[in-house]
Enzyme design. Structure first.
Site: not given
Ligand code: AP5
Length: 243
Positions: A50, A125, A159, A187, A198
């Site tokens: 996203k 969400r 990431r 992160r 998640r």
């Protein structure tokens, strides 16, 4: 941890804090162009791409990107009461309570640059978030980037982010130029263990929204299990259907 533990956080103190966060987030948005289209929702599991594709949509639509994840991370960085409460949920891979998120969005939509709609990234969400949004804004389309769970873990664990520009990289799929490699950060919620929570939160609380938006004729599904450029082409096609 339950919703009550952050009850009442949307206080005048939090509103002041929100304005500081907003100033930070507005720096990354672009000027708004003329458009009759309302807001667009970028939807998908964690790590679907996203954030990676959002820039392309901002360029094509001139709508400002509104990422609840970025807003929450800015609050965490400030070390504010809301940020500290949100951090517990984020580090555990759980969703932050709806009341906090809806409060942030209500305030954000009052800004001038949101008058012709925004690009929501990572919001809504849950169905209660979508129902609240329906009362305060017009969503014209929901672009769903679809990626299977087994591809998600590799994407998230690899990431890296450039703290200076906010650009998202991946150790394998989108390596950063060597001159900035040393300053990249990971992160805290990008661990294999947290990704599993998640994904569980996504399947239990967020995935049902796809049918909710499909029932309203707003959902556009995109195959996100392809290269970044190929997904970008699909995103551009979806946007051309909307504009
Ligand atoms: P948030 O920041 O929104 O995280 P997320 O939805 O989990 O999404 P990500 O940012 O992890 O992924 P993305 O889809 O943007 O993927 P990206 O482009 O970076 O939320 C974080 C937390 O905040 C939540 O867990 C929750 O606690 C809280 N929160 C936020 N909003 C909330 C809300 N509305 N309600 C309640 N709680 C909320 O790509 C990932 C990686 O893959 C990158 O390295 C990228 O380079 C790579 N990549 C991208 N596309 C491809 C591709 N096609 N092929 C190969 N690699 C790719």
């Amino acid at each position: 941890m339950d919703n009550g533990s952050v009850g009442g956080l949307w206080s005048p103190l939090v509103r002041t804090e929100y304005l500081i966060i907003l100033r930070h987030c507005l720096k990354t948005t672009k000027p708004l162009g003329e458009s009759m289209v309302g807001s667009i929702v970028l939807f998908g599991p964690p790590g679907a791409g996203k954030g990676t594709q959002a820039g392309r949509i901002v360029e094509l639509t001139s709508k400002p990107q509104v990422s609840t994840g970025d807003m929450l991370r800015a609050a965490v960085k400030l070390g504010s009461p809301m940020g500290l409460a949100a951090k517990e949920y984020m580090d555990a891979g759980l969703l932050v309570p709806d009341e906090v998120i809806i409060g942030l969005i209500q305030e954000r939509l009052q800004e001038d640059d949101a008058a012709q709609g925004v690009l929501f990234d990572g919001f809504p969400r849950t169905i209660p978030q979508a129902e609240s949004l329906e009362k305060i804004a017009t969503v014209s389309s929901v672009i769903s980037i679809e990626v299977p769970d087994d591809a998600i873990v590799d994407r998230i664990v690899g990431r890296r982010m450039d703290p200076e520009t906010g650009e998202i990289f991946h150790v394998q799929f989108k390596p950063a130029p060597p001159e900035i490699e040393g300053r990249l950060i990971q992160r805290p919620d990008d661990t294999e263990e947290t990704v599993r929570s998640r994904l569980e939160a996504y399947h239990n609380q967020t995935a049902p929204l796809a049918d909710w938006y499909s029932d309203r004729g707003l959902l556009i599904r995109i195959d996100g299990n392809a290269s970044i450029n190929q997904v970008g082409v699909s995103v551009e096609r979806a946007i051309s259907r909307i504009l």
